[in-house]
Motif scaffolding. Structure first.
Motif, PDB file in Angstrom:
ATOM      1  N   ALA A   1       0.831  -1.213   0.000  1.00  0.00           N
ATOM      2  CA  ALA A   1       0.000   0.000   0.000  1.00  0.00           C
ATOM      3  C   ALA A   1       0.862   1.259   0.000  1.00  0.00           C
ATOM      4  N   PRO A   2       0.238   2.395  -0.238  1.00  0.00           N
ATOM      5  CA  PRO A   2       0.988   3.639  -0.349  1.00  0.00           C
ATOM      6  C   PRO A   2       1.649   4.071   0.948  1.00  0.00           C
ATOM      7  N   ALA A   3       1.386   3.316   2.017  1.00  0.00           N
ATOM      8  CA  ALA A   3       1.973   3.679   3.297  1.00  0.00           C
ATOM      9  C   ALA A   3       3.494   3.751   3.182  1.00  0.00           C
ATOM     10  N   ARG A   4       4.122   2.660   3.320  1.00  0.00           N
ATOM     11  CA  ARG A   4       5.554   2.483   3.110  1.00  0.00           C
ATOM     12  C   ARG A   4       6.416   3.736   3.310  1.00  0.00           C
ATOM     13  N   GLN A   5       6.486   4.117   4.577  1.00  0.00           N
ATOM     14  CA  GLN A   5       7.286   5.292   4.909  1.00  0.00           C
ATOM     15  C   GLN A   5       8.741   5.143   4.442  1.00  0.00           C
ATOM     16  N   ALA A   6       9.175   6.028   3.631  1.00  0.00           N
ATOM     17  CA  ALA A   6      10.531   5.925   3.087  1.00  0.00           C
ATOM     18  C   ALA A   6      11.554   6.471   4.067  1.00  0.00           C
ATOM     19  N   ARG A   7      12.781   6.193   3.752  1.00  0.00           N
ATOM     20  CA  ARG A   7      13.866   6.617   4.617  1.00  0.00           C
ATOM     21  C   ARG A   7      13.840   8.130   4.831  1.00  0.00           C
ATOM     22  N   ARG A   8      13.848   8.857   3.706  1.00  0.00           N
ATOM     23  CA  ARG A   8      13.746  10.317   3.836  1.00  0.00           C
ATOM     24  C   ARG A   8      12.633  10.765   2.910  1.00  0.00           C
ATOM     25  N   GLY A   9      11.517  10.105   3.043  1.00  0.00           N
ATOM     26  CA  GLY A   9      10.433  10.377   2.097  1.00  0.00           C
ATOM     27  C   GLY A   9       9.827  11.746   2.274  1.00  0.00           C
ATOM     28  N   HIS A  10      10.169  12.669   1.394  1.00  0.00           N
ATOM     29  CA  HIS A  10       9.543  13.995   1.439  1.00  0.00           C
ATOM     30  C   HIS A  10       8.409  13.985   0.430  1.00  0.00           C
ATOM     31  N   GLY A  11       7.265  13.684   0.909  1.00  0.00           N
ATOM     32  CA  GLY A  11       6.025  13.546   0.156  1.00  0.00           C
ATOM     33  C   GLY A  11       6.010  13.809  -1.333  1.00  0.00           C
ATOM     34  N   ARG A  12       7.012  13.395  -2.063  1.00  0.00           N
ATOM     35  CA  ARG A  12       6.979  13.606  -3.496  1.00  0.00           C
ATOM     36  C   ARG A  12       6.043  12.622  -4.171  1.00  0.00           C
ATOM     37  N   VAL A  13       5.509  13.038  -5.269  1.00  0.00           N
ATOM     38  CA  VAL A  13       4.646  12.163  -6.054  1.00  0.00           C
ATOM     39  C   VAL A  13       5.518  11.264  -6.912  1.00  0.00           C
TER      40      VAL A  13
ATOM     41  N   LEU B   1       5.961   7.282  -9.034  1.00  0.00           N
ATOM     42  CA  LEU B   1       5.194   6.330  -9.823  1.00  0.00           C
ATOM     43  C   LEU B   1       4.239   5.553  -8.932  1.00  0.00           C
ATOM     44  N   GLU B   2       4.739   5.231  -7.757  1.00  0.00           N
ATOM     45  CA  GLU B   2       3.932   4.408  -6.877  1.00  0.00           C
ATOM     46  C   GLU B   2       2.701   5.153  -6.371  1.00  0.00           C
ATOM     47  N   THR B   3       2.860   6.426  -6.124  1.00  0.00           N
ATOM     48  CA  THR B   3       1.708   7.234  -5.710  1.00  0.00           C
ATOM     49  C   THR B   3       0.600   7.108  -6.747  1.00  0.00           C
ATOM     50  N   VAL B   4       0.998   7.317  -7.985  1.00  0.00           N
ATOM     51  CA  VAL B   4       0.048   7.247  -9.084  1.00  0.00           C
ATOM     52  C   VAL B   4      -0.520   5.837  -9.200  1.00  0.00           C
ATOM     53  N   ALA B   5       0.373   4.868  -9.099  1.00  0.00           N
ATOM     54  CA  ALA B   5      -0.025   3.478  -9.272  1.00  0.00           C
ATOM     55  C   ALA B   5      -1.103   3.075  -8.268  1.00  0.00           C
ATOM     56  N   SER B   6      -0.862   3.382  -7.009  1.00  0.00           N
ATOM     57  CA  SER B   6      -1.843   2.941  -6.024  1.00  0.00           C
ATOM     58  C   SER B   6      -3.158   3.698  -6.183  1.00  0.00           C
ATOM     59  N   ALA B   7      -3.076   4.924  -6.647  1.00  0.00           N
ATOM     60  CA  ALA B   7      -4.317   5.658  -6.915  1.00  0.00           C
ATOM     61  C   ALA B   7      -5.099   5.004  -8.042  1.00  0.00           C
ATOM     62  N   ALA B   8      -4.363   4.381  -8.960  1.00  0.00           N
ATOM     63  CA  ALA B   8      -5.030   3.750 -10.099  1.00  0.00           C
ATOM     64  C   ALA B   8      -5.293   2.273  -9.838  1.00  0.00           C
ATOM     65  N   GLY B   9      -4.892   1.794  -8.687  1.00  0.00           N
ATOM     66  CA  GLY B   9      -5.119   0.405  -8.348  1.00  0.00           C
ATOM     67  C   GLY B   9      -4.239  -0.567  -9.115  1.00  0.00           C
ATOM     68  N   VAL B  10      -3.055  -0.132  -9.504  1.00  0.00           N
ATOM     69  CA  VAL B  10      -2.105  -1.032 -10.164  1.00  0.00           C
ATOM     70  C   VAL B  10      -0.748  -0.876  -9.484  1.00  0.00           C
ATOM     71  N   THR B  11       0.277  -1.493 -10.042  1.00  0.00           N
ATOM     72  CA  THR B  11       1.608  -1.299  -9.458  1.00  0.00           C
ATOM     73  C   THR B  11       2.427  -0.353 -10.331  1.00  0.00           C
TER      74      THR B  11
ATOM     75  N   ARG C   1      -4.637   7.190 -16.539  1.00  0.00           N
ATOM     76  CA  ARG C   1      -4.729   8.552 -17.063  1.00  0.00           C
ATOM     77  C   ARG C   1      -5.351   9.493 -16.020  1.00  0.00           C
ATOM     78  N   THR C   2      -6.420   9.029 -15.420  1.00  0.00           N
ATOM     79  CA  THR C   2      -7.094   9.846 -14.408  1.00  0.00           C
ATOM     80  C   THR C   2      -6.169  10.113 -13.220  1.00  0.00           C
ATOM     81  N   ALA C   3      -5.600   9.033 -12.732  1.00  0.00           N
ATOM     82  CA  ALA C   3      -4.726   9.169 -11.565  1.00  0.00           C
ATOM     83  C   ALA C   3      -3.576  10.142 -11.866  1.00  0.00           C
ATOM     84  N   LEU C   4      -3.050  10.020 -13.076  1.00  0.00           N
ATOM     85  CA  LEU C   4      -1.938  10.863 -13.509  1.00  0.00           C
ATOM     86  C   LEU C   4      -2.338  12.329 -13.480  1.00  0.00           C
ATOM     87  N   ALA C   5      -3.518  12.589 -14.025  1.00  0.00           N
ATOM     88  CA  ALA C   5      -3.992  13.969 -14.143  1.00  0.00           C
ATOM     89  C   ALA C   5      -4.184  14.611 -12.778  1.00  0.00           C
ATOM     90  N   GLN C   6      -4.649  13.803 -11.832  1.00  0.00           N
ATOM     91  CA  GLN C   6      -4.924  14.379 -10.515  1.00  0.00           C
ATOM     92  C   GLN C   6      -3.683  14.517  -9.654  1.00  0.00           C
TER      93      GLN C   6
END
Lengths: 369, 369
Positions: free
Chosen positions: B18-30, B32-42, B65-70
């Motif tokens: 899931a999109p949780a996965r706190q990264a080492r120094r994850g500064h809330g950047r968007v 591929l994975e952000t988009v992927a989980s929004a679109a329900g894929v990997t 496409r939708t997830a990307l746009a948003q």
DNA sequence: TTGAAAGCGCTAACAG
DNA sequence: CTGTTAGCGCTTTCAA
């Protein structure tokens, strides 16, 4: 023995930190690890040496130095930037580079940035807002530390990208412009480093009006998207009218700017009565074309027609009569933008705007009354 | 409750993709994975969609496409290039950019490259071989797919870097020059796209000699490291002497090129007897300065002194008399370099050299005999 | 002062 | 058509 599907990869030895470690698509490039194993240390130590030599023991440092010299190692910036999450790049968008005016601004930026260890990524837009947006999108892929764009007009999409970048803490600077925000027009604003084109247009009019002209033309460049030139023209006309004189708007044809200026001269002379006795131009090239054509035709400048350029290119003072023009902070705009964004990055707060000085240089082409 | 050292990070949930996965120094950047989980894929599916939309099912594509746009997702190029091992960058080193001559070449390169999806990385050297080496080193960190340098003279260190790059299969192109290899001088050679400056120098001499001049000067630019200008001067002098005429070598002072040309005119007129009756220049700016000064002094051109420029800048044909000059393939050099390196990359073999055409354009400043 | 482990964001290779 | 796994070359964090 036909097409045996490639020799089986020997990926079974998963031991030791030795240089073996066959990579997935390892194309014998020299990496940190190559250097490290040559120096008998691990990659991280070489990495440290490269960034802070003092944090490595003198003897180790010496071995690394040797290994480095023999290896021809070149640090991979993509890897470095990706790992550190930092960026030492500044992306700049300029209308074009062939025009010496923007080339000098680019030089100013580059000078200021280079000293601070930043790299400059430049793209040109050809005065097209659409291309600006495209280029901006491409440039953003590098995750630049700051953005520099030309002017305060942008395509909606570009505006959103810039706003997002600003919101994310990336300094965004608009150069070559410095205007108070139009009331209620655009909610968000960016740092501006440049000058007010309305003021310049008014000053150009003032200079000519003071010499007694009563019917004056502004010759636009004909580049539809150069709104700064239009703004100067509008302000010029407004000032002319405010003084009770007549303002005429002309536009130079496309193609070679000198030729365009030559052609415009005919229009200028043919207008009236009353005759147009003074003209201000969108740039020195067009103005110079008109000046040269006037000389060829034996038209007295400024006697019959006063000519005023914009930009003060090197040629202006060489002509006879010398062309009056507006001298611009071409290099300074770049330098100031660099300084501003560097400060913003260092201090972690928005970059400071600045209005830079320009000067109307009066020469022979607008002399006397 | 002063300075409590920041809230404890919740890095305990190591489950699920899931999109949780706190990264080492994850500064809330968007990402591929952000988009992927929004679109329900990997991530990989989004990655595929971005590169080859046809390889993704229409419905999935739509969701992506939708997830990307948003999301406002911007692909991270460092990550992409690092992962793919490819490079879509071409690094180019030019003496400078403010000079319109090189700006046009850069434009030519950019035009050709952009169409093929390559990006251009430009640095300027200020005609300094030392800076060329520095910049080259910096540029190599981006692991460009090809290298473009100006001229065939390089610092030893730069030469090694270029040779290494070539050996590693990276196309290396020298532009603005096209000379046969000096026998025994440099073992390795690179692709050359430009023209032979010796030929131009000789042609400039030929043009003036044919008009009957017997004492001719070559005015160098005074930029010590512009060896191509020197070469033209040497060839010019050689051709003059070969014709039994006298050759004089002059050098323009620094500073504004027009002013330099004006100053040189005095030297030109003062020399002799026998008087110098024709001069060839390192560039049109200096030549134009001399021409303008001649007009001011009432010196007949070409009657008393014939003037021949180099570069055929836009101004040349505007002066009176119009300045004879040498028209150069400024844009074509960049375009041809782009084409050559693109072909080399595609075919996997060395880039092809090319000699590009130049033309001596005879105008008023060298007319008649 | 040095190293081990993990991860930056993405893509290649190979399943399924 | 989609996912899993591994790894690009480097740096960060933490431990030794």
């Amino acid at each position: 023995m036909p097409s045996s599907p490639a020799p089986a990869p020997d990926r079974k030895r998963l031991r030791s930190p030795a240089p073996a470690r066959q990579a997935r698509r390892g194309h014998g490039r020299v990496t940190l690890e190559t250097v490290a194993s040559a120096a008998g240390v691990t990659a991280i130590t070489v990495s440290r040496f490269l960034r802070e030599p003092s944090r490595v023991a003198p003897e180790t440092a010496e071995r690394i130095r040797t290994a480095l010299a023999q290896s021809g190692y070149v640090p991979n910036k993509q890897a470095g930037l990706l790992a550190s999450g930092r960026s030492n790049m500044v992306a700049a968008l300029l209308p074009n580079l062939a025009n010496s005016i923007f080339a000098e601004t680019a030089q100013g930026l580059s000078d200021g940035l280079q000293a601070a260890g930043f790299e400059l990524l430049i793209a040109s837009t050809g005065y097209s807002l659409e291309r600006e947006e495209q280029q901006l999108r491409a440039l953003l892929g590098w995750h630049p530390a700051a953005l520099v764009v030309t002017g305060r007009r942008h395509a909606p999409g570009a505006l959103k990208l810039l706003a997002d970048a600003k919101a994310a803490g990336t300094p965004v600077i608009e150069i070559w412009d410095h205007h108070p925000p139009a009331p209620g027009l655009r909610p968000i604003t960016f740092t501006q480093i440049g000058f007010n084109h309305d003021e310049v247009g008014a000053a150009m009019a003032g200079h000519l009006l003071r010499a007694g002209h009563r019917r004056l033309a502004y010759v636009d460049s004909g580049v539809a998207e150069d709104y700064r030139a239009h703004e100067r023209g509008m302000a010029f006309a407004a000032a002319v009218r405010a003084a009770g004189a007549q303002a005429v708007a002309l536009s130079a044809p496309g193609g070679d700017a000198f030729d365009a200026g030559r052609q415009v001269l005919a229009e200028l002379l043919g207008a009236g009565p009353p005759a147009i006795t003074a003209a201000a131009f969108a740039n020195d090239h067009i103005a110079s074309g008109a000046l040269l054509e006037a000389a060829r035709r034996g038209v007295a400048v400024p006697g019959r027609l006063a000519l005023l350029g914009f930009g003060d290119f090197a040629l202006a003072r060489q002509l006879s009569p010398a062309l009056s023009s507006v001298q611009l902070p071409r290099h300074a705009i770049g330098a100031a933008a660099a300084a501003s964004l560097l400060a913003a990055l260092r201090l972690g707060r928005p970059a400071a705007s600045a209005a830079l000085p320009w000067t109307l240089v009066a020469r022979g082409s607008t002399a006397g009354a």
